[in-house]
Design a protein around this motif. Structure first.
Motif, mmCIF file in Angstrom:
data_model
loop_
_atom_site.group_PDB
_atom_site.id
_atom_site.type_symbol
_atom_site.label_atom_id
_atom_site.label_comp_id
_atom_site.label_asym_id
_atom_site.label_seq_id
_atom_site.Cartn_x
_atom_site.Cartn_y
_atom_site.Cartn_z
ATOM 1 N N VAL A 73 -1.058 4.512 7.957
ATOM 2 C CA VAL A 73 -0.014 3.423 8.237
ATOM 3 C C VAL A 73 1.275 4.019 8.824
ATOM 4 C CG1 VAL A 73 1.324 1.563 7.423
ATOM 5 C CG2 VAL A 73 -1.036 1.678 7.022
ATOM 6 N N LEU A 74 1.749 5.138 7.873
ATOM 7 C CA LEU A 74 3.195 5.583 8.030
ATOM 8 C C LEU A 74 2.996 6.487 9.457
ATOM 9 C CD1 LEU A 74 4.436 6.650 4.680
ATOM 10 C CD2 LEU A 74 5.141 4.596 5.953
ATOM 11 N N ALA A 75 1.751 7.103 9.602
ATOM 12 C CA ALA A 75 1.895 8.181 10.742
ATOM 13 C C ALA A 75 1.860 7.127 12.018
ATOM 14 C CB ALA A 75 0.471 8.925 10.669
ATOM 15 N N LEU A 76 1.009 6.013 12.076
ATOM 16 C CA LEU A 76 0.718 5.378 13.285
ATOM 17 C C LEU A 76 1.901 4.534 13.728
ATOM 18 C CD1 LEU A 76 -1.474 4.099 15.184
ATOM 19 C CD2 LEU A 76 -1.781 2.251 13.500
ATOM 20 N N PHE A 77 2.550 3.958 12.659
ATOM 21 C CA PHE A 77 3.786 3.053 12.937
ATOM 22 C C PHE A 77 4.997 3.531 12.953
ATOM 23 C CE2 PHE A 77 0.920 -0.354 11.708
ATOM 24 C CZ PHE A 77 0.910 -1.192 12.756
ATOM 25 N N LEU A 78 5.209 4.637 12.092
ATOM 26 C CA LEU A 78 6.622 5.625 12.139
ATOM 27 C C LEU A 78 6.722 6.828 12.921
ATOM 28 C CD1 LEU A 78 7.654 4.441 8.480
ATOM 29 C CD2 LEU A 78 7.796 3.065 10.743
ATOM 30 N N LEU A 79 5.631 7.623 12.555
ATOM 31 C CA LEU A 79 5.726 9.073 13.082
ATOM 32 C C LEU A 79 5.418 8.958 14.416
ATOM 33 C CD1 LEU A 79 6.355 11.784 11.767
ATOM 34 C CD2 LEU A 79 4.010 12.375 11.265
ATOM 35 N N LEU A 80 4.241 8.298 15.033
ATOM 36 C CA LEU A 80 3.957 8.326 16.358
ATOM 37 C C LEU A 80 4.999 7.951 17.273
ATOM 38 C CD1 LEU A 80 1.629 9.031 18.193
ATOM 39 C CD2 LEU A 80 0.816 6.560 17.951
ATOM 40 N N VAL A 103 1.297 3.861 -3.159
ATOM 41 C CA VAL A 103 0.998 5.339 -3.149
ATOM 42 C C VAL A 103 2.066 6.148 -3.196
ATOM 43 C CG1 VAL A 103 0.266 7.140 -1.039
ATOM 44 C CG2 VAL A 103 -1.247 5.092 -1.483
ATOM 45 N N PHE A 121 7.421 11.898 3.152
ATOM 46 C CA PHE A 121 6.903 10.180 3.641
ATOM 47 C C PHE A 121 8.024 9.361 3.098
ATOM 48 C CE2 PHE A 121 3.007 12.748 4.504
ATOM 49 C CZ PHE A 121 2.711 12.170 5.899
ATOM 50 N N ARG A 140 -8.200 6.837 -5.030
ATOM 51 C CA ARG A 140 -6.661 7.466 -4.858
ATOM 52 C C ARG A 140 -6.552 8.035 -3.449
ATOM 53 N NH1 ARG A 140 -6.466 9.654 -10.675
ATOM 54 N NH2 ARG A 140 -7.419 11.521 -9.695
ATOM 55 N N TYR A 151 1.158 7.940 -6.845
ATOM 56 C CA TYR A 151 0.440 9.386 -6.723
ATOM 57 C C TYR A 151 1.297 10.304 -6.259
ATOM 58 C CZ TYR A 151 -3.232 5.804 -6.459
ATOM 59 O OH TYR A 151 -4.151 4.747 -6.470
ATOM 60 N N MET A 180 10.681 9.073 5.429
ATOM 61 C CA MET A 180 10.582 8.619 6.493
ATOM 62 C C MET A 180 10.441 7.050 6.741
ATOM 63 S SD MET A 180 7.536 10.346 8.712
ATOM 64 C CE MET A 180 6.303 8.771 8.387
ATOM 65 N N LEU A 193 12.853 5.311 8.533
ATOM 66 C CA LEU A 193 13.050 5.428 10.026
ATOM 67 C C LEU A 193 13.342 4.261 10.933
ATOM 68 C CD1 LEU A 193 12.898 7.843 12.128
ATOM 69 C CD2 LEU A 193 10.736 7.034 12.560
ATOM 70 N N ILE A 230 3.448 4.121 23.817
ATOM 71 C CA ILE A 230 2.161 4.133 22.966
ATOM 72 C C ILE A 230 1.347 3.250 23.444
ATOM 73 C CG2 ILE A 230 1.105 4.037 20.520
ATOM 74 C CD1 ILE A 230 4.077 5.409 19.706
ATOM 75 N N LEU A 259 0.785 -1.240 0.060
ATOM 76 C CA LEU A 259 0.005 0.088 0.070
ATOM 77 C C LEU A 259 0.860 1.126 -0.035
ATOM 78 C CD1 LEU A 259 -2.806 1.479 0.458
ATOM 79 C CD2 LEU A 259 -2.507 1.189 2.951
ATOM 80 N N VAL A 260 1.920 1.347 0.866
ATOM 81 C CA VAL A 260 2.674 2.549 1.269
ATOM 82 C C VAL A 260 3.453 2.499 -0.241
ATOM 83 C CG1 VAL A 260 4.527 3.594 2.294
ATOM 84 C CG2 VAL A 260 2.781 2.479 3.607
ATOM 85 N N PHE A 291 6.849 -2.752 12.895
ATOM 86 C CA PHE A 291 7.705 -1.552 12.898
ATOM 87 C C PHE A 291 8.863 -1.765 12.245
ATOM 88 C CE2 PHE A 291 10.903 1.206 14.666
ATOM 89 C CZ PHE A 291 10.690 2.281 14.489
ATOM 90 N N SER A 350 -5.086 6.064 3.508
ATOM 91 C CA SER A 350 -4.565 4.887 4.585
ATOM 92 C C SER A 350 -3.266 4.583 4.567
ATOM 93 C CB SER A 350 -5.176 3.518 3.958
ATOM 94 O OG SER A 350 -5.783 3.652 2.698
ATOM 95 N N ALA A 351 -2.490 4.921 3.502
ATOM 96 C CA ALA A 351 -0.987 4.701 3.303
ATOM 97 C C ALA A 351 -0.398 5.564 4.418
ATOM 98 C CB ALA A 351 -0.396 4.903 2.031
ATOM 99 N N LEU A 352 -0.843 7.111 4.485
ATOM 100 C CA LEU A 352 -0.209 8.023 5.211
ATOM 101 C C LEU A 352 -0.652 7.470 6.855
ATOM 102 C CD1 LEU A 352 -0.420 11.259 3.536
ATOM 103 C CD2 LEU A 352 1.295 9.330 3.194
ATOM 104 N N LEU A 405 -6.634 5.376 -0.835
ATOM 105 C CA LEU A 405 -5.220 4.710 -0.514
ATOM 106 C C LEU A 405 -4.367 5.525 -0.057
ATOM 107 C CD1 LEU A 405 -5.334 2.737 -4.025
ATOM 108 C CD2 LEU A 405 -5.687 1.874 -1.839
ATOM 109 N N ILE A 406 -4.297 6.887 -0.434
ATOM 110 C CA ILE A 406 -3.554 7.901 -0.026
ATOM 111 C C ILE A 406 -3.412 7.955 1.510
ATOM 112 C CG2 ILE A 406 -2.565 10.255 -0.046
ATOM 113 C CD1 ILE A 406 -3.142 10.316 -3.082
#
Lengths: 276, 294
Positions: free
Chosen positions: B34-41, A83, A95, B24, A87, A98, A101, A117, A79-80, A148, B30-32, B27-28
């Motif tokens: 995932v990144l926010a939840l697992f990496l940014l947080l 995107v 991102f 689109r 897109y 990131m 990371l 968390i 998915l990541v 992770f 949900s992908a962001l 998907l954008i």
């Protein structure tokens, strides 16, 4: 090992010598010492130490957790990657950077952050508590930490393949009447399959040996949330060198098998690539 | 030919190769997510917890004697381990990229081994060799040399886990660059050292820097391997990641996250410089990253 193609460039002998010397000194001899130590134990003692009930439970958690985490990463990573490649949106490059990371963030730091968390009073732990879901200090927490740590492997394996995919194939499929879902499942996904499998194997291998990010969130209850690498450390702290060695040999053999699988997958992908 | 086809298709409407706008967007998001939840947080949490009791408490925690000693040890260990692996990386890459010989692919696989070994096992092997009950343990004790539960053991374990970083960056890069320039230098009468300093090194300098960056990040952040060989003696054999663990296990969360925030900053700087290098010198380091990613 002799240079099969004579070369005018100097330095083959000394550089090969130094490479073998340093590799032997730092990596090969120490690893060989582990196997010699295990061989000196005798079969019965080895089996007793390597396959005791508590150890078996730790393998189950390490292998099972790594498998589930790698499976989650295949979906999330695809998915990541999709995107990020397909897109345009603001902050895409940020991102994209990131994603690495987990490679860069020390595992102990990730470990305590994830625990904070998902602990019952943490940001997400608080939300899950009323639902009766406990993450920290349970096997679920172990899987979260493994997700992770494995995420970048899938994204970074799939991304370049997705980038090189030729849109013409999709256009042909579409012009022949396939809808977008069919194009994705029948044209795009088969092309990504080798990369996805490789990403899965890489993420699985990494999660299997992972220590730092897992031990804080795991709670480390023997038989329930104790991973195999932690058990090695526990045995060492009790001066049970034989016990630690036996578990380490099992984990090391598993790691080498994964390395073999990954190398075979790379060759398979390369042969597919050249065949195309 | 291929170029002509792709340029002609760009003028066509692209609807056939993309998704409806709502897909689109979904998907954008949900992908962001995932990144926010697992990496940014996790990243935000580190800094949030570190500054939770104010700046004074933060700098107080970093100024603590044991924390300062841990920072010093981490810098020392990296300052020894990274140069050792840079020398090996350059020498090994010269041997493996500039020459053809039997067993070459096996050698490359062997160099990659430390990446697939659990960090805990990387520490364990040195305990089995140099620990009190280890092979060389009695001899070392007789001569009053302490490797395990001392700084040399920490350096060894760090060298092991960061062993492949520079080599695996340089091998594909130097392979892609070929040997013509070096051969030309030989024909013109240059010796080995001169070729290396004046022909090869300028070509691979960004690749070396890239490898050093990744190697250093791992060397400073290594936890599992170092944990096994360190003995956790406060102020003496505690690196920063180990100090984080001790503080955390003492329920001194704020201080643990304060030290962790330094490591997180190191990670962020590493990522920033890495991205910068990849954008700016993509051509010069592309071979290496392509190799790693595919």
């Amino acid at each position: 090992m002799l240079a099969t193609k004579s070369s005018v460039i100097p330095g083959f002998g000394p550089t090969l010598g130094y490479t073998l010397f340093y590799l032997g000194l730092i990596v090969l001899i120490p690893l060989a010492a582990l196997f010699f130590r295990a061989a000196g134990m005798g079969w019965e003692q080895f089996v007793q130490a390597a396959f005791a009930p508590r150890v078996l439970a730790a393998y189950r958690l390490s292998f099972g957790g790594a498998f589930i985490a790698a499976a989650i990463n295949v979906v999330a990573g695809l998915l990541v990657a999709w995107v990020l490649v397909r897109y345009e949106f603001p902050g895409r490059k940020l991102f994209d950077a990131m994603v690495d990371l987990p490679f860069a963030l020390p595992t102990a730091v990730a470990g305590i952050a994830l625990t904070a968390i998902y602990a019952p009073n943490g940001v997400i732990g608080q939300l899950l508590r009323p639902l009766g879901i406990k993450v920290a200090f349970t096997p679920i927490g172990v899987v979260i930490a493994m997700v992770f740590i494995g995420m970048p492997f899938v994204v970074r394996t799939v991304q370049p393949v997705l980038q090189d995919l030729e849109l013409e194939h999709e256009e042909v499929a579409a012009s022949l009447g396939a809808n977008r879902l069919q194009v994705f499942c029948l044209v795009i996904l088969p092309n990504l399959l080798p990369a996805l499998v490789t990403g899965f194997a890489l993420a699985f291998a990494r999660a299997l040996g992972e220590y730092g990010s897992v031990i804080f969130i795991a709670g480390n209850m023997p038989g329930i949330s104790e991973i195999a690498p932690l058990l090695i450390v526990t045995k060492l702290e009790q001066y049970d060198y034989a016990g630690a060695t036996a578990i380490a040999v099992v984990m090391l053999v598993a790691a080498f098998l994964m390395l073999l699988v990954i190398n075979t997958l790379q060759k398979w992908r390369q042969s597919r690539f050249t065949a195309n | 030919m291929a170029l002509a086809i792709s340029s002609s298709t760009t003028s066509l409407p692209r609807r056939s190769v993309t998704e409806p706008a709502w897909v689109r967007l979904l998907l954008i998001v949900s992908a962001l997510g995932v990144l926010a939840l697992f990496l940014l947080l996790p990243l935000v949490t580190v800094f949030g917890e570190a500054f939770s009791k104010g700046l004074d408490a933060y700098f107080g925690a970093l100024g603590d004697d044991d924390a300062v000693a841990a920072i010093g040890l981490t810098l020392t260990v990296a300052a020894i381990a990274v140069p050792l692996n840079v020398i090996f990386g350059v020498v090994g890459a010269w041997c493996l990229a500039k020459f053809d010989f039997r067993g070459k692919s096996l050698l490359i696989t062997l160099i990659d081994i430390p990446f697939s070994v659990s960090p805990v096992i990387s520490g364990l092997v040195y305990v089995l060799l140099f620990g009190l009950q280890g092979w060389f343990g009695p001899w070392l004790k007789l001569h009053d040399i302490k490797l395990i539960f001392a700084v040399p053991g920490i350096v060894l374990a760090t060298v092991f886990v960061t062993f492949p970083f520079v080599a695996r960056e340089l091998i594909p890069l130097m392979e892609a660059q070929g040997t013509e320039e070096e051969e030309a230098a030989v024909v013109l009468g240059a010796g080995g050292w001169r070729i290396f300093w004046h022909v090869t090194l300028p070509n691979i300098k960004w690749g070396v820097f890239y490898g050093v960056l990744l190697c250093n990040a791992r060397a400073m952040g290594e936890f599992g391997a170092v944990s096994v060989v360190s003995g956790h003696i406060r102020g003496l054999t505690n690196t920063m990641p180990l100090h984080v663990e001790i503080l955390y296990n003492e329920y001194n969360y704020m201080a643990a996250f304060a030290v962790a925030s330094l490591l997180a900053m190191l990670a962020l700087v590493t990522l920033a410089v890495k991205s910068l290098l990849e954008w700016r010198f993509s051509r010069e380091i592309a071979a290496g990253t392509r190799h790693q990613k595919t």
